[in-house]
Design a protein around this motif. Structure first.
Motif, PDB file in Angstrom:
ATOM      1  N   LYS A  55       0.874  -1.163   0.000  1.00 34.01           N
ATOM      2  CA  LYS A  55       0.000   0.000   0.000  1.00 34.01           C
ATOM      3  C   LYS A  55       0.914   1.217   0.000  1.00 34.01           C
ATOM      4  N   LYS A  56       0.947   1.966  -1.085  1.00 33.39           N
ATOM      5  CA  LYS A  56       1.891   3.078  -1.232  1.00 33.39           C
ATOM      6  C   LYS A  56       1.347   4.358  -0.611  1.00 33.39           C
ATOM      7  N   ALA A  57       2.262   5.141  -0.035  1.00 30.79           N
ATOM      8  CA  ALA A  57       1.904   6.458   0.507  1.00 30.79           C
ATOM      9  C   ALA A  57       1.841   7.470  -0.628  1.00 30.79           C
ATOM     10  N   GLU A  58       1.086   8.530  -0.396  1.00 32.51           N
ATOM     11  CA  GLU A  58       1.012   9.587  -1.400  1.00 32.51           C
ATOM     12  C   GLU A  58       2.305  10.384  -1.451  1.00 32.51           C
ATOM     13  N   GLU A  59       2.957  10.553  -0.311  1.00 33.52           N
ATOM     14  CA  GLU A  59       4.207  11.312  -0.255  1.00 33.52           C
ATOM     15  C   GLU A  59       5.400  10.374  -0.363  1.00 33.52           C
ATOM     16  N   ALA A  60       6.336  10.727  -1.221  1.00 35.18           N
ATOM     17  CA  ALA A  60       7.470   9.851  -1.508  1.00 35.18           C
ATOM     18  C   ALA A  60       8.366   9.630  -0.288  1.00 35.18           C
ATOM     19  N   ASP A  61       8.430  10.619   0.609  1.00 26.15           N
ATOM     20  CA  ASP A  61       9.325  10.503   1.767  1.00 26.15           C
ATOM     21  C   ASP A  61       8.608  10.008   3.019  1.00 26.15           C
ATOM     22  N   ALA A  62       7.415   9.462   2.866  1.00 27.60           N
ATOM     23  CA  ALA A  62       6.690   8.900   4.013  1.00 27.60           C
ATOM     24  C   ALA A  62       7.419   7.657   4.516  1.00 27.60           C
ATOM     25  N   PRO A  63       7.316   7.367   5.809  1.00 25.28           N
ATOM     26  CA  PRO A  63       7.960   6.159   6.344  1.00 25.28           C
ATOM     27  C   PRO A  63       7.473   4.893   5.639  1.00 25.28           C
ATOM     28  N   LYS A  64       8.370   3.939   5.527  1.00 24.99           N
ATOM     29  CA  LYS A  64       8.043   2.629   4.947  1.00 24.99           C
ATOM     30  C   LYS A  64       8.004   1.606   6.077  1.00 24.99           C
ATOM     31  N   ILE A  65       6.830   1.014   6.270  1.00 24.91           N
ATOM     32  CA  ILE A  65       6.616   0.074   7.363  1.00 24.91           C
ATOM     33  C   ILE A  65       6.452  -1.336   6.796  1.00 24.91           C
ATOM     34  N   MET A  66       7.220  -2.264   7.322  1.00 25.60           N
ATOM     35  CA  MET A  66       7.169  -3.668   6.903  1.00 25.60           C
ATOM     36  C   MET A  66       6.483  -4.499   7.977  1.00 25.60           C
ATOM     37  N   LEU A  67       5.427  -5.202   7.599  1.00 23.40           N
ATOM     38  CA  LEU A  67       4.765  -6.161   8.479  1.00 23.40           C
ATOM     39  C   LEU A  67       5.205  -7.546   8.029  1.00 23.40           C
TER      40      LEU A  67
END
Length: 363
Positions: A55-67
């Motif tokens: 599920k991609k964030a709208e902002e490129a620099d948003a945190p990337k969370i791995m489940l």
């Protein structure tokens, strides 16, 4: 409607548990996860076989969370076929000899699945010196009802065939306690799938990866390859822990018990969790009213052991569903722990925006 959704959850739990997929042979579980998360069009894979729902964030620099939740279960592999038609095997994952004898298994051959049993001697023919002796894994064999090596091969069984426990899910006394195989870690996969559903429905400021990793039970392998591919900022590992509260298990060895809440790991043999992330989890749980427990494992680790060391480091925390009798044919969980884990992790994913991530990073 609420009862219907509960029944749907129970049916998914049953299918997750009963699906066969030992380390290195996770294909059926991968297909089931893709069915479960069919709403996600963005599906990818690492080269070892882990499956990734994004599920991609709208902002490129948003945190990337791995489940991260591993798909594999412990099991066996055929390594030799005797002339009499019995199968010698090697273990995939950690097995204790005393939980193995006389248990039913499924041998996955090229012509289909075949039921077998790990053979044992009846007590009638055991001499006194053998009655208290533990049978070693190297001396065990699987009986599939064949009479020769040629007959075994005619059935489609060969060296390298995977073998899984043959167990069906059942509800126990209170209706909320479930016994079945492979809760380690199919219950973690169920938590991941439910959180990804919530992320899709409610939104998140972050990019969120739901990852079904491979080969955790033989060395945390898919965790390493998938983390290298994704380069996450934060990782939540969703797994099980040894449940205490049973005769002979000391509280200081296994402090978490089933039915009392999701367990947050404070230490295991592969990782010391990020303490700022740990404290954030405890504060969030208190805020939303989700009970939590502490887990500690001095003799084992999780996918977090590889993930937190990938790249220049990943803020990592492990959430576990307390599970009785893990690494055996039959293990026991409580539904309330699973539901609490989904609620807590969903809330944390929603709260972890850029500002919160930077705050955690600085601690």
């Amino acid at each position: 409607m609420k009862k219907k959704k509960q029944l749907e959850k129970l049916e998914w739990l049953r299918r997750f548990s009963e699906t066969c997929g030992v380390s290195g042979f996770e294909g059926r579980m991968k297909a089931l996860l893709q069915e479960r998360l069919a709403a996600y069009g963005d599906v990818s894979y690492d080269k070892l076989g882990s499956v990734i729902f994004t599920k991609k964030a709208e902002e490129a620099d948003a945190p990337k969370i791995m489940l991260a939740s591993h798909m594999d279960e412990i099991g066996f592999m055929v390594k030799y076929i005797t002339k009499e038609g019995f199968l010698r095997f090697t273990c995939l994952g950690g097995w204790w000899e005393q939980v193995m004898l006389s248990q039913r298994v499924i041998v996955h051959g090229s012509k289909g699945d075949i039921v077998g049993v790990i053979g044992s001697k009846p007590p009638h023919i055991l001499p006194p010196e053998e009655r208290t002796k533990v049978v070693q894994k190297k001396d065990m064999y699987i009986d599939i009802g064949a009479n020769s090596a040629d007959e075994v091969r005619e059935l489609g069984v060969f060296e390298g065939c995977p073998v899984t426990p043959d167990v069906k899910v059942a509800a126990m006394g209170d209706g909320k306690t479930l016994v079945g195989k492979a809760w380690d870690n199919r219950i973690g996969c169920a938590v991941m799938a439910d959180v990804m559903d919530n992320v899709l429905a409610d939104g998140s400021p972050n990019t969120v990866y739901g990852v079904g990793t491979v080969q955790e039970e033989v060395g945390l392998r898919g965790a390493q390859t998938s983390a290298n591919l994704l380069n996450p900022d934060i990782a939540f590992v969703l797994d099980t822990c040894v449940a205490g509260g049973t005769p002979g298990v000391a509280d200081d060895v296994a402090p978490a018990v089933i039915g009392k809440g999701v367990a947050i790991t404070i230490f295991d043999a592969s990782m010391i969790p990020n303490t700022a992330l740990r404290d954030f989890a405890l504060a969030t749980a208190k805020e939303i009213g989700v009970p939590t427990q502490i887990s500690i494992s001095e003799g084992g680790g999780t996918d977090g052991g590889r993930i937190h060391l990938s790249g220049c480091g990943v803020l990592t925390l492990t959430f576990s569903i307390p599970t009785r009798y893990i690494h055996s044919h039959q293990s026991v969980i409580h539904i309330d722990d699973y539901l609490g884990a989904v609620k807590l992790i969903t809330a944390m994913v929603e709260k972890l925006d850029k500002a919160k991530y930077q705050e955690l990073l600085a601690k």
